[in-house]
Write a protein that holds these residues in place. Structure first.
Motif, PDB file in Angstrom:
ATOM      1  N   PHE A  44      -1.174  10.148 -51.970  1.00 21.57           N
ATOM      2  CA  PHE A  44      -0.705  11.513 -51.721  1.00 21.57           C
ATOM      3  C   PHE A  44      -1.604  12.527 -52.414  1.00 21.57           C
ATOM      4  CE2 PHE A  44       2.883   8.835 -50.853  1.00 21.57           C
ATOM      5  CZ  PHE A  44       3.357   9.381 -49.667  1.00 21.57           C
ATOM      6  N   ASP A  45      -2.294  13.296 -51.580  1.00 18.09           N
ATOM      7  CA  ASP A  45      -3.133  14.387 -52.057  1.00 18.09           C
ATOM      8  C   ASP A  45      -2.916  15.582 -51.138  1.00 18.09           C
ATOM      9  OD1 ASP A  45      -4.607  13.837 -49.737  1.00 18.09           O
ATOM     10  OD2 ASP A  45      -6.194  12.801 -50.822  1.00 18.09           O
ATOM     11  N   ALA A  50       2.112  16.552 -46.962  1.00 17.36           N
ATOM     12  CA  ALA A  50       3.049  17.302 -46.115  1.00 17.36           C
ATOM     13  C   ALA A  50       4.266  16.484 -45.649  1.00 17.36           C
ATOM     14  CB  ALA A  50       2.320  17.919 -44.932  1.00 17.36           C
ATOM     15  N   PRO A  51       4.091  15.246 -45.162  1.00 13.95           N
ATOM     16  CA  PRO A  51       5.285  14.485 -44.742  1.00 13.95           C
ATOM     17  C   PRO A  51       6.258  14.226 -45.903  1.00 13.95           C
ATOM     18  CG  PRO A  51       3.311  13.508 -43.815  1.00 13.95           C
ATOM     19  CD  PRO A  51       2.860  14.534 -44.809  1.00 13.95           C
ATOM     20  N   LEU A  52       5.736  14.003 -47.084  1.00 12.40           N
ATOM     21  CA  LEU A  52       6.603  13.801 -48.247  1.00 12.40           C
ATOM     22  C   LEU A  52       7.307  15.108 -48.599  1.00 12.40           C
ATOM     23  CD1 LEU A  52       7.743  12.087 -50.516  1.00 12.40           C
ATOM     24  CD2 LEU A  52       5.638  12.518 -51.809  1.00 12.40           C
ATOM     25  N   THR A  74       0.166   4.753 -54.438  1.00  7.80           N
ATOM     26  CA  THR A  74      -1.077   4.154 -54.930  1.00  7.80           C
ATOM     27  C   THR A  74      -2.036   5.175 -55.519  1.00  7.80           C
ATOM     28  OG1 THR A  74      -2.020   4.313 -52.706  1.00  7.80           O
ATOM     29  CG2 THR A  74      -0.969   2.211 -53.313  1.00  7.80           C
ATOM     30  N   PHE A  75      -1.871   6.442 -55.156  1.00  9.14           N
ATOM     31  CA  PHE A  75      -2.695   7.518 -55.704  1.00  9.14           C
ATOM     32  C   PHE A  75      -1.908   8.817 -55.591  1.00  9.14           C
ATOM     33  CE2 PHE A  75      -5.458  11.181 -55.107  1.00  9.14           C
ATOM     34  CZ  PHE A  75      -6.223  11.117 -56.253  1.00  9.14           C
ATOM     35  N   ALA A  76      -2.029   9.654 -56.601  1.00  6.83           N
ATOM     36  CA  ALA A  76      -1.394  10.973 -56.574  1.00  6.83           C
ATOM     37  C   ALA A  76      -2.253  11.940 -57.373  1.00  6.83           C
ATOM     38  CB  ALA A  76       0.005  10.903 -57.164  1.00  6.83           C
ATOM     39  N   ASP A  77      -2.297  13.183 -56.890  1.00 10.39           N
ATOM     40  CA  ASP A  77      -3.032  14.207 -57.620  1.00 10.39           C
ATOM     41  C   ASP A  77      -2.115  15.398 -57.871  1.00 10.39           C
ATOM     42  OD1 ASP A  77      -2.926  15.625 -55.232  1.00 10.39           O
ATOM     43  OD2 ASP A  77      -5.093  15.606 -54.898  1.00 10.39           O
ATOM     44  N   SER A  78      -2.698  16.537 -58.188  1.00  7.25           N
ATOM     45  CA  SER A  78      -1.906  17.720 -58.515  1.00  7.25           C
ATOM     46  C   SER A  78      -1.041  18.193 -57.349  1.00  7.25           C
ATOM     47  CB  SER A  78      -2.813  18.847 -58.997  1.00  7.25           C
ATOM     48  OG  SER A  78      -3.725  19.209 -57.970  1.00  7.25           O
ATOM     49  N   SER A  79      -1.375  17.825 -56.133  1.00  8.39           N
ATOM     50  CA  SER A  79      -0.540  18.197 -54.984  1.00  8.39           C
ATOM     51  C   SER A  79       0.842  17.563 -55.099  1.00  8.39           C
ATOM     52  CB  SER A  79      -1.193  17.755 -53.675  1.00  8.39           C
ATOM     53  OG  SER A  79      -2.452  18.349 -53.530  1.00  8.39           O
ATOM     54  N   LEU A  80       0.892  16.299 -55.451  1.00  6.15           N
ATOM     55  CA  LEU A  80       2.178  15.628 -55.645  1.00  6.15           C
ATOM     56  C   LEU A  80       2.889  16.212 -56.858  1.00  6.15           C
ATOM     57  CD1 LEU A  80       4.189  13.363 -54.838  1.00  6.15           C
ATOM     58  CD2 LEU A  80       3.063  11.978 -56.574  1.00  6.15           C
ATOM     59  N   LEU A  81       2.164  16.442 -57.911  1.00  6.50           N
ATOM     60  CA  LEU A  81       2.753  16.999 -59.121  1.00  6.50           C
ATOM     61  C   LEU A  81       3.400  18.356 -58.820  1.00  6.50           C
ATOM     62  CD1 LEU A  81       2.951  16.367 -62.164  1.00  6.50           C
ATOM     63  CD2 LEU A  81       0.889  17.711 -62.448  1.00  6.50           C
ATOM     64  N   LEU A 105      -0.085  10.474 -64.671  1.00 10.32           N
ATOM     65  CA  LEU A 105      -0.132  11.856 -64.197  1.00 10.32           C
ATOM     66  C   LEU A 105       1.025  12.670 -64.805  1.00 10.32           C
ATOM     67  CD1 LEU A 105      -1.446  13.923 -62.231  1.00 10.32           C
ATOM     68  CD2 LEU A 105       0.156  13.086 -60.502  1.00 10.32           C
ATOM     69  N   LEU A 106       2.221  12.100 -64.814  1.00  9.63           N
ATOM     70  CA  LEU A 106       3.370  12.798 -65.385  1.00  9.63           C
ATOM     71  C   LEU A 106       3.207  13.003 -66.893  1.00  9.63           C
ATOM     72  CD1 LEU A 106       6.290  10.987 -63.508  1.00  9.63           C
ATOM     73  CD2 LEU A 106       5.301  13.226 -62.983  1.00  9.63           C
TER      74      LEU A 106
END
Length: 127
Positions: A44-45, A50-52, A74-81, A105-106
């Motif tokens: 998720f970047d 968007a779907p999430l 499996t991957f997350a950046d500031s967009s998910l945060l 990340l958290l």
């Protein structure tokens, strides 16, 4: 020791052999223990969040408690945060079973102190 520190040592051989972020993102919704659960799998970047975001928005509009099952991320950046923080402002959001990458990340951003992070979906739905 935080939940994320405790879970950081776990590994899954199938996940370890897959390149980071190679899984296409997918999102599912279901009910558990009086909460709406949004299960997220994949990377998720900015280009894939968007779907999430849509699923979390719909869940927040319909339920007072929303659980993000982060065990498949499996991957997350500031967009998910950013999405998690915005969702937390509108609903009682809990993050369940975060992967070591999501935990990191958290933790490094301090968002783990803002959100309720639980080791399982069931725990997050009932606490």
């Amino acid at each position: 020791m935080s939940l994320c520190e405790a879970g950081a040592g776990r590994t899954d051989a199938a996940d370890a052999s897959r390149p980071q972020g190679s899984e296409q993102p997918s999102v599912v919704r279901y009910a558990c223990g009086g909460a709406q659960v949004v299960g997220a799998r994949g990377s998720f970047d900015l280009s894939s969040v968007a779907p999430l975001a849509d699923a979390l928005d719909r869940a927040a509009a319909e339920h007072s408690k929303v659980v993000l099952d982060a065990s498949g991320i499996t991957f997350a950046d500031s967009s998910l945060l950013n999405l998690l923080i915005l969702t937390h402002r509108t609903v009682d959001l809990r993050v369940a079973a975060p992967t070591p990458q999501v935990c990191r990340l958290l933790e490094i951003t301090g968002v783990d102190a803002l959100l309720t992070v639980c080791s399982t979906v069931e725990e997050a739905a009932t606490c």
